[in-house]
Design a protein around this motif. Structure first.
Motif: not given
Length: 459
Positions: A180-185
């Protein structure tokens, strides 16, 4: 509570817990002979007329769900599979690499960093986002740590996460990305069998997945869909998860599944519906998700509790190959070929040949071998750069062998060592362009080698 620690004061997280040594004693390693000609193995019916249900605990559920999930529905595939035993389905004599370094690229030892006394079992660069190619993570004990490689050869600690359970011992990590927001996980798991999903942008634990009935040995991310991960467990199963919705989509286990711990797993780089797994039953299995891809798509739009998702079981792989005669603890795709290693001091490159129109029919062809001296204990894993030009693997003496993967015969680029490093290198990490190589040591130390700059452009 899952705590977050700032880089200025990283928590050690090892306490007084005794380190767990994996593979301190390797099983016996019988050698096998190759046949000079290729053999096509016909369709073979499953030998077990009473399929065994995978050893999954009945009380398992996703942490968000609260309720125990309904028993997943079995949809068995046709009971056909090709099991290729040692010496079957092999082509011409495999090309074996020489242990004389070519010096195509030269490396020098640079920085080192000791996290603590507990072993580091996994290390990996973030190839999921071009903004963070110089960022890597490690797992050791109940701690997950992220770093940045600095140009002076040292490290900068970015974030550290400490699990609430002091007895947790993380064995694996994988980078992913929120779709959704491209956050690094950052996804990690280990002895507790619980998958932790950490959002590195918000510095919070995003999700926890409970499903496996025992420890988790490896997690990999689908590069074409970075919100999909797959996990390999001691409970003899492999599971496909959606990290965004927290859903366990598919479980790969049963009549045609692994008969011992699953140690490694990897997605095909271009065929999004295919992956390979390997383990303590000495086999490498290739699986297809084609018939179940509807459920993968469904997992993205699911709005009910994850525990209510209609998780499906896949019982039969499309190919079972006994390339090795002992534990297989690491496997990676190289295009349509497969790299795999056991405890017999070598990595093998081979070609699986499956027939889509005839499930179960197939053959294998051994192509090349990459020798790795003193690599006869299990749970030592190799890694490659982004373009799969270089492969790096450690051994039990603290040395790292760097191979040019795609040359034939294989070419040893360099043999890396540091006089201070004498404990096993459990896993390596190769940077995007192969200019930096990291090793995760059983003594809790990160070791770094950088390419020597001779004033010319890098390969």
């Amino acid at each position: 509570m899952y705590s977050f620690t700032h880089a200025s004061s990283p928590a050690r997280g090892h306490g007084n817990i005794a380190a767990i040594t994996r593979g301190s004693a390797a099983p016996p390693q019988p050698r096998r002979k190759r046949l000079p000609s290729e053999v096509t193995v016909p369709v073979a019916a499953a030998s077990n007329p009473n399929p065994r249900r995978p050893p999954v605990k009945k009380k398992e559920s996703q942490e968000e769900g609260g309720k125990s999930p309904a028993e997943p529905e079995f949809i068995p595939l046709p009971p056909f599979m090709a099991k290729l035993g040692p010496g079957q389905g092999l082509g011409c004599e495999a090309a074996e690499g020489s242990l004389v370094p070519s010096r195509k690229r030269e490396y020098k030892p640079c920085g080192k960093h000791t996290e603590g006394k507990r072993p580091l079992y996994a290390i990996g660069f973030n190839f999921m986002d071009a903004r963070y190619y110089d960022v890597f993570a490690t797992v050791g004990g109940n701690r997950v740590t992220t770093y940045r490689c600095l140009e002076n050869g040292s490290f900068a600690v970015l974030q550290a996460y400490v699990d609430e359970d002091k007895d947790e011992s993380f064995y694996t990590l994988s980078w992913a990305r929120d779709h959704v927001d491209g956050s690094p996980l950052l996804v990690a798991a280990g002895s507790n069998g619980i998958i932790r999903v950490i959002n590195c942008a918000t510095e919070k634990l995003a999700k926890s997945f409970v499903g496996h009935g025992d420890s988790i040995n490896e997690i990999r991310t689908q590069a074409l869909k970075p919100s999909l991960i797959i996990s390999a467990s001691k409970d003899e199963s492999v599971r496909l998860w959606n990290v965004h919705t927290g859903i366990c989509i598919l479980v790969f286990a049963g009549a045609g599944g692994h008969r011992n711990e699953v140690l490694s797993v990897d997605f095909h780089p271009s065929d999004i519906e295919r992956f390979a797994s390997c383990g303590m039953d000495n086999t490498v299995k290739i699986w297809s998700m084609k018939e179940f891809w509807l459920y993968v798509d469904k997992s993205y739009s699911w709005t009910d509790l994850p525990s209510k998702f209609p998780t499906k079981y896949v019982q039969f792989p499309v190919l079972i190959a006994a390339v090795h005669s002992n534990y297989v603890d690491c496997t990676r795709w190289l295009g349509d070929f497969i790299l795999s290693k056991s405890v017999d001091n070598e990595i093998v490159l081979w070609e699986p040949k499956t027939k889509e129109q005839s499930p179960g029919e197939g053959s294998i062809d051994i192509l090349q071998k990459y020798p790795v001296p003193e690599c006869d204990i299990w749970f030592i894993k190799f890694s490659c750069d982004f373009h799969f030009n270089q492969l790096a693997i450690g051994n039990r003496e603290g040395k790292i062998y760097v191979w040019e993967v795609q040359s034939s015969p294989p070419v040893l680029i360099a043999r890396l060592y540091n006089q201070q490093c004498r404990s096993p290198i459990r896993q390596t990490a190769v940077s995007f362009d192969g200019s930096t190589i990291l090793g995760a040591g059983e003594d809790g130390t990160i070791w770094r080698w950088d390419e020597v700059d001779h004033g010319s452009s890098k390969n």
